[in-house]
Design a protein around this motif. Structure first.
Motif: not given
Length: 510
Positions: A323-333, A300-305, A31-36
């Motif tokens: 786990q690659h980087a995640l962005r956390a700009y909102t409460p949900a994130e 089975i391996y899932f690749v997602t954001q 998992a990870g944000a786009s471009g990580t």
């Protein structure tokens, strides 16, 4: 990189980070944000499995995974990374044995299955049929089986729907009530599937799953890449393929228990698209397969954001986490970051929740099972560099891979005799028989008219003849009467004359 019977994922402060090959069928998440860098991680893992002799299946959602078939390109940054990871003696720029597949038959070998392979239950779920329509769908398949009619492509299914509609009263006693409304609903539900390319997906030669579980002549696992760029824009067809594939694997592979290495490893890139607005049936099937297919030797391996893109029931079965980087700009994130951090076995050297948002490109938090199946502490890891091309392959490399993969048997469509041909021929025969019957009836009517006319003419001629006979008879009668009258008159004249002579003689004598 495959090293010492392990998947070498990268380097952490504590040393090299491995995923044990004998634990690879315990499933995983990247998992990870786009471009990580999660696509590069997926490629590194796919390369390692191939080197270990494990066949791989990849859903290429963006078109950038095809570079696995071509050698990587040397650069200063790559050389530095090779030295950093301590793999100078074992690293080489190389391509991997790749087979390209494409349901739309443009970027790879066609992927086809038959309608019978899909079956009425899965087809009903994909088409989102009502319980009544699903029941009629089962009846259609049963009638086809009982009458020996093969359901190969969608035109076969449509032909069966029409056939059942025409004979529904005959079938109702044996199979149950069949309503025109349910048949119409099935026909309408087929339209989106056809529009999205179902006519290409359903057909022959049908895919043999064994062709995805091959190794090349050097013992390297075949990397099967399904072009999903267009497919993911057509959710009905994408769902159809995934449901069939997972069901086929689950139903056909034997139980194996613990194995030294998996039989097959799947990577579902952009997995959030798989579960976003997915039918409940698909989620249930994925959950069932993920839980039970481990013992059949499939990973089975899932690749997602974000881990939040995966349903909890499925996420709980994923033992290996990258786990690659995640962005956390909102409460949900921020909540998603906290949940992702809590899924790892804590490392006292750092605070996982904070580090997730600070990871650079090519860096990840990694936790895998050890050889005994125990989750290891999360480690701040630099992911190893791939040996194949990081970018998409050019057309020459793709064409070369297609020419030597041995799967040309799927390239030409085969249209064998099936329900459509049989029912079309039967309808033509019935139409011909109806035309012949109509012609015979018409001829019979014409013959009847002819005979009636002849009979009328005979009656008319007979009446005329009879009238002529009567006229002649009347003429003869009249002639006879005239002769009679003449004779009588002559007799009377003779008598009168005789009488006169007698009287005269008498008088003279006196």
């Amino acid at each position: 990189m495959f090293l010492d019977n392990n998947i070498y994922l990268g380097l952490a402060d504590e040393g090299r980070v491995f995923l044990p090959l004998n634990m690879a069928n315990r499933h995983g998440l990247v998992a990870g944000a786009s471009g990580t860098g999660k696509t590069i991680t997926m490629k590194v893992m796919a390369e390692s499995f191939s080197d270990a002799g494990v066949p791989v299946f990849l859903c290429d959602a963006k078109g950038d995974v095809s570079g696995l078939c071509a050698p990587g390109k040397q650069s200063d940054s790559m050389e530095k990374r090779i030295d950093k990871f301590g793999i100078r003696d074992s690293f080489e720029y190389k391509g991997y044995p790749v087979t390209f597949w494409d349901i739309y038959q443009q970027g790879g070998h066609p992927v086809r299955i038959t309608v019978s392979d899909m079956g009425p239950d899965l087809l009903a779920r994909i088409l989102d049929l009502t319980p009544a329509q699903e029941g009629v769908m089962n009846i259609i398949f049963r009638i086809a089986d009982d009458k020996g009619l093969k359901l190969i492509d969608l035109k076969d299914l449509r032909a069966m729907v029409s056939y059942v509609d025409e004979h529904k009263k005959e079938f109702a006693v044996e199979y149950g009530n069949i309503t025109t409304q349910s048949l119409g609903g099935i026909s309408r539900a087929l339209l989106p599937l056809e529009d999205q390319g179902g006519d290409l997906f359903f057909g022959e030669p049908a895919l043999d799953m064994a062709d995805w579980m091959r190794c090349d002549e050097n013992g390297k696992g075949m990397v099967n890449i399904l072009d999903c760029v267009k497919l993911m824009q057509n959710p009905k067809l994408y769902t159809s393929f995934l449901l069939w594939m997972l069901s086929e694997l689950f139903e056909t592979l034997p139980e194996e228990g613990d194995m030294e290495k998996p039989k097959l490893v799947f990577f579902f890139d952009e997995a959030h698209m798989l579960f976003s607005d997915a039918p409940k049936a698909l989620v249930q099937k994925v959950e069932q397969v993920v839980k039970l297919i481990r013992s059949k030797g499939v990973g089975i391996y899932f690749v997602t954001q974000s881990p939040g893109d995966i349903p909890d029931s499925v996420l709980a079965q994923l033992s290996h986490r990258v786990q690659h980087a995640l962005r956390a700009y909102t409460p949900a994130e921020r909540k998603a970051v906290r949940v992702a951090a809590q899924s790892f076995r804590e490392n006292p050297a750092f605070k996982t929740e904070d580090l997730i948002c600070e990871l650079g490109v090519g860096k990840a938090l990694v936790s895998c099972l050890n050889e005994e199946g125990v989750p290891q502490m999360v480690q701040h890891t630099s992911i190893i560099c791939p040996q194949s091309l990081m970018a998409a392959a050019d057309e020459a490399s793709r064409s070369a891979a297609l020419m030597k993969d041995g799967m040309e048997k799927y390239d030409e469509t085969v249209d064998n005799e099936s329900a459509y041909e049989v029912l079309t021929e039967k309808a033509a025969e019935e139409e011909k028989a109806a035309e012949e019957a109509e012609a015979a009836e018409k001829a019979a009517k014409e013959e009847e008219k002819r005979l009636a006319k002849e009979e009328k003419e005979r009656e008319k001629a007979e009446a005329k003849r009879q009238k002529e006979l009567e006229r002649q008879e009347e003429k003869r009668r009249k002639a006879a009467e005239k002769r009679k009258e003449k004779i009588q008159k002559e007799l009377m004249d003779v008598g009168v004359k005789a009488l006169k002579r007698g009287l005269l003689n008498t008088l003279l004598k006196r």
